[in-house]
Design an enzyme around this catalytic site. Structure first.
Site, mmCIF file in Angstrom:
data_model
loop_
_atom_site.group_PDB
_atom_site.id
_atom_site.type_symbol
_atom_site.label_atom_id
_atom_site.label_comp_id
_atom_site.label_asym_id
_atom_site.label_seq_id
_atom_site.Cartn_x
_atom_site.Cartn_y
_atom_site.Cartn_z
ATOM 1 N N ARG A 52 36.395 26.450 42.945
ATOM 2 C CA ARG A 52 35.296 27.344 42.576
ATOM 3 C C ARG A 52 34.685 26.803 41.292
ATOM 4 O O ARG A 52 35.151 25.811 40.742
ATOM 5 C CB ARG A 52 35.739 28.814 42.461
ATOM 6 C CG ARG A 52 37.170 29.123 42.189
ATOM 7 C CD ARG A 52 37.625 28.768 40.812
ATOM 8 N NE ARG A 52 36.751 29.291 39.806
ATOM 9 C CZ ARG A 52 36.592 28.798 38.613
ATOM 10 N NH1 ARG A 52 37.283 27.732 38.218
ATOM 11 N NH2 ARG A 52 35.748 29.313 37.745
ATOM 12 N N GLY A 53 33.633 27.484 40.839
ATOM 13 C CA GLY A 53 32.887 26.957 39.699
ATOM 14 C C GLY A 53 31.748 26.089 40.244
ATOM 15 O O GLY A 53 31.973 25.239 41.119
ATOM 16 N N ALA A 54 30.536 26.315 39.731
ATOM 17 C CA ALA A 54 29.353 25.702 40.346
ATOM 18 C C ALA A 54 29.443 24.175 40.501
ATOM 19 O O ALA A 54 29.255 23.647 41.609
ATOM 20 C CB ALA A 54 28.114 26.104 39.544
ATOM 21 N N ARG A 89 29.000 30.033 49.971
ATOM 22 C CA ARG A 89 28.746 30.854 48.784
ATOM 23 C C ARG A 89 27.264 30.722 48.402
ATOM 24 O O ARG A 89 26.752 29.608 48.306
ATOM 25 C CB ARG A 89 29.653 30.426 47.618
ATOM 26 C CG ARG A 89 31.134 30.638 47.923
ATOM 27 C CD ARG A 89 31.976 30.528 46.671
ATOM 28 N NE ARG A 89 31.809 31.681 45.802
ATOM 29 C CZ ARG A 89 32.293 31.748 44.557
ATOM 30 N NH1 ARG A 89 32.955 30.717 44.052
ATOM 31 N NH2 ARG A 89 32.115 32.827 43.820
ATOM 32 N N GLN A 201 39.424 35.038 36.456
ATOM 33 C CA GLN A 201 39.397 33.586 36.212
ATOM 34 C C GLN A 201 39.713 33.253 34.751
ATOM 35 O O GLN A 201 40.243 32.187 34.461
ATOM 36 C CB GLN A 201 38.019 33.002 36.559
ATOM 37 C CG GLN A 201 37.722 32.940 38.042
ATOM 38 C CD GLN A 201 36.952 34.152 38.506
ATOM 39 O OE1 GLN A 201 37.105 35.256 37.977
ATOM 40 N NE2 GLN A 201 36.124 33.984 39.519
ATOM 41 N N ASP A 242 25.938 29.439 36.998
ATOM 42 C CA ASP A 242 25.944 29.109 38.429
ATOM 43 C C ASP A 242 24.558 28.733 38.917
ATOM 44 O O ASP A 242 24.410 28.021 39.904
ATOM 45 C CB ASP A 242 26.490 30.282 39.242
ATOM 46 C CG ASP A 242 27.984 30.391 39.018
ATOM 47 O OD1 ASP A 242 28.370 31.016 38.013
ATOM 48 O OD2 ASP A 242 28.734 29.800 39.802
ATOM 49 N N ASN A 252 25.388 33.867 35.816
ATOM 50 C CA ASN A 252 26.790 33.464 35.635
ATOM 51 C C ASN A 252 27.680 34.628 36.070
ATOM 52 O O ASN A 252 27.188 35.687 36.486
ATOM 53 C CB ASN A 252 27.040 33.073 34.176
ATOM 54 C CG ASN A 252 28.380 32.393 33.981
ATOM 55 O OD1 ASN A 252 28.753 31.493 34.721
ATOM 56 N ND2 ASN A 252 29.157 32.845 33.001
ATOM 57 N N LYS A 253 28.967 34.431 35.976
ATOM 58 C CA LYS A 253 29.946 35.437 36.410
ATOM 59 C C LYS A 253 29.586 36.825 35.876
ATOM 60 O O LYS A 253 29.215 36.976 34.711
ATOM 61 C CB LYS A 253 31.331 35.012 35.922
ATOM 62 C CG LYS A 253 32.474 35.908 36.299
ATOM 63 C CD LYS A 253 32.577 36.184 37.779
ATOM 64 C CE LYS A 253 32.665 34.936 38.611
ATOM 65 N NZ LYS A 253 32.437 35.160 40.063
HETATM 66 O O1 MRU Z 1 33.164 32.827 41.227
HETATM 67 P P1 MRU Z 1 33.457 31.572 40.467
HETATM 68 O O2 MRU Z 1 34.827 31.488 39.924
HETATM 69 O O3 MRU Z 1 33.049 30.342 41.248
HETATM 70 O O4 MRU Z 1 32.471 31.662 39.224
HETATM 71 C C1 MRU Z 1 32.454 30.634 38.279
HETATM 72 C C2 MRU Z 1 31.546 30.898 37.145
HETATM 73 O O5 MRU Z 1 30.890 31.919 37.084
HETATM 74 C C3 MRU Z 1 31.400 29.828 36.122
HETATM 75 O O6 MRU Z 1 31.158 30.368 34.862
HETATM 76 C C4 MRU Z 1 30.212 28.942 36.510
HETATM 77 O O7 MRU Z 1 30.359 28.458 37.814
HETATM 78 C C5 MRU Z 1 30.044 27.822 35.603
HETATM 79 S S1 MRU Z 1 31.255 26.606 35.890
HETATM 80 C C6 MRU Z 1 31.182 25.322 34.892
#
Ligand code: MRU
Length: 363
Positions: A52-54, A89, A201, A242, A252-253
């Site tokens: 996960r993470g963009a 996603r 996370q 993201d 973002n999250k």
């Molecule tokens: O749902 P996730 O865990 O994929 O969300 C991740 C985030 O929101 C991160 O902050 C974002 O992807 C930036 S990652 C460098």
């Protein structure tokens, strides 16, 4: 970055083009490595957040095309791979970015060359992610130095939300890269880590990374940040993204927006660290136009942890049958963002400034 003193990346490739990931669902309790072999493995790994993470989602999608070409190099497989990945996603634009690059490249490549070209390009995307994140560290360090000069101190207290660390990228992370870089430069860095409900996370991944890389940190509940800001315990908020719109709105999250509001109210710099691949140049109003993923409501009603027998379990925290909502991201308007730290430098969160970034990143 380090895990028990050994260097790892979040995804890597071994001989015979075998692709491995760290399965993040089990951290911090168990460190599991998984091989992804076919498009079903890749789609499931992205959708169910083994990765996960963009930025990491983008890199994983690129390797999904390569592994698909190993099985069958037909046009039909290309189309199916694209379709499958785009269903995983919706919010992180790096997925669509990587899918477009791979699909366009392979559609214009002779069938017999597709496998080689796909692995070559996926490896380049992986290497570029590492380099971009390293550059984000260097550029973010300039921001850190300014804050410390003003403060006349060598110690920096940072608040971060979610995991925008090396586990969310291939290596270094986005929000954490300036933190790791500053530590290397001798700055006394301390990080306040939001737990980041519902999937935690922050509590499960960011703390684990920081622990293994010797960065001083405290885990805090999601609602503690405002209080710490009011009491001068935070010098800088730094988060990842993201998807960032062409006018500088940052998705973002979920919960990031509330941190930005609190930072604004307390005159604390709020920076977003992101590679330029996270900018969606087609969107000019992030609040209106960025699609927000709604995830399974079980993520809200249950919390994962380890029981006394060391088994990983989910614990119900609400009355049985409680209805819930689970929007996974929110959008912080550009006016609350002090700056965007990218691989090409630090940019203001507005259309004019980002136009320059677009010119540079398009080369
Ligand atoms: O749902 P996730 O865990 O994929 O969300 C991740 C985030 O929101 C991160 O902050 C974002 O992807 C930036 S990652 C460098």
């Amino acid at each position: 970055m380090k895990v028990n003193g050994k260097n790892y990346t979040s995804i890597w490739i071994e001989e015979n083009n075998n692709v491995f990931i760290i399965d993040q669902r089990w951290l911090p309790h168990e460190f599991k490595i998984v091989e992804l072999k076919n498009i079903n493995d890749f789609s499931t790994a992205i959708k169910d957040m083994w990765v996960r993470g963009a930025p990491l989602i983008g890199v994983t999608a690129a390797f999904a095309f390569a592994k698909s070409m190993e099985t069958d190099n037909s046009d039909n497989t290309l189309i199916e791979t694209k379709k499958n990945l785009l269903l995983t996603r919706p919010t992180a634009v790096n997925l669509q970015w990587a899918v477009k690059i791979m699909f366009d490249l392979l559609s214009n490549t002779k069938k017999e060359n597709r496998l080689d070209e796909a692995f070559k390009k996926a490896k380049t995307i992986l290497e570029e992610d590492i380099y971009s994140n390293f550059r984000i560290g260097e550029n973010g360090y300039e921001v850190v130095k300014k804050i410390l000069n003003k403060k006349k101190s060598n110690s920096l207290n940072v608040l971060t939300h979610c995991n925008a660390g090396w586990l969310a990228t291939v290596d270094w992370g986005t929000a954490t890269s300036p933190i790791y870089y500053a530590k290397e430069k001798g700055i006394d860095v301390h990080v306040f880590v939001d737990e980041t409900r519902p999937r935690n996370q922050g509590a499960q991944l960011t703390t684990w990374e920081l622990l293994h890389n010797n960065i001083s940190h405290d885990l805090i509940v999601d609602n503690a940040g405002g209080h710490l800001m009011q009491h001068n315990e935070i010098d800088l908020v730094i988060v990842g993204s993201d998807r960032t719109s062409a006018n500088g709105d940052v998705c973002n999250k979920v919960g990031t927006y509330l941190k930005a509001l609190a930072a604004y109210d307390n005159n604390i710099p709020f920076y977003v660290a992101l590679p330029s691949s996270t900018i969606d140049w087609n969107i000019r109003d992030g609040i209106k136009d960025i699609p927000i993923e709604e995830r399974d409501t079980n993520e809200v009603n249950f919390v994962q942890g380890k029981d006394e027998n060391m088994n990983i379990i989910n614990v119900d925290i609400a009355p049985e049958g409680t209805k819930s909502r689970n929007p996974a991201f929110d959008v912080t308007p550009a006016r609350l963002v002090s700056g965007l730290i990218t691989e090409h430098g630090v940019f203001e969160a507005n259309f004019e400034s980002l136009k320059n970034l677009k010119l540079i990143s398009e080369g």
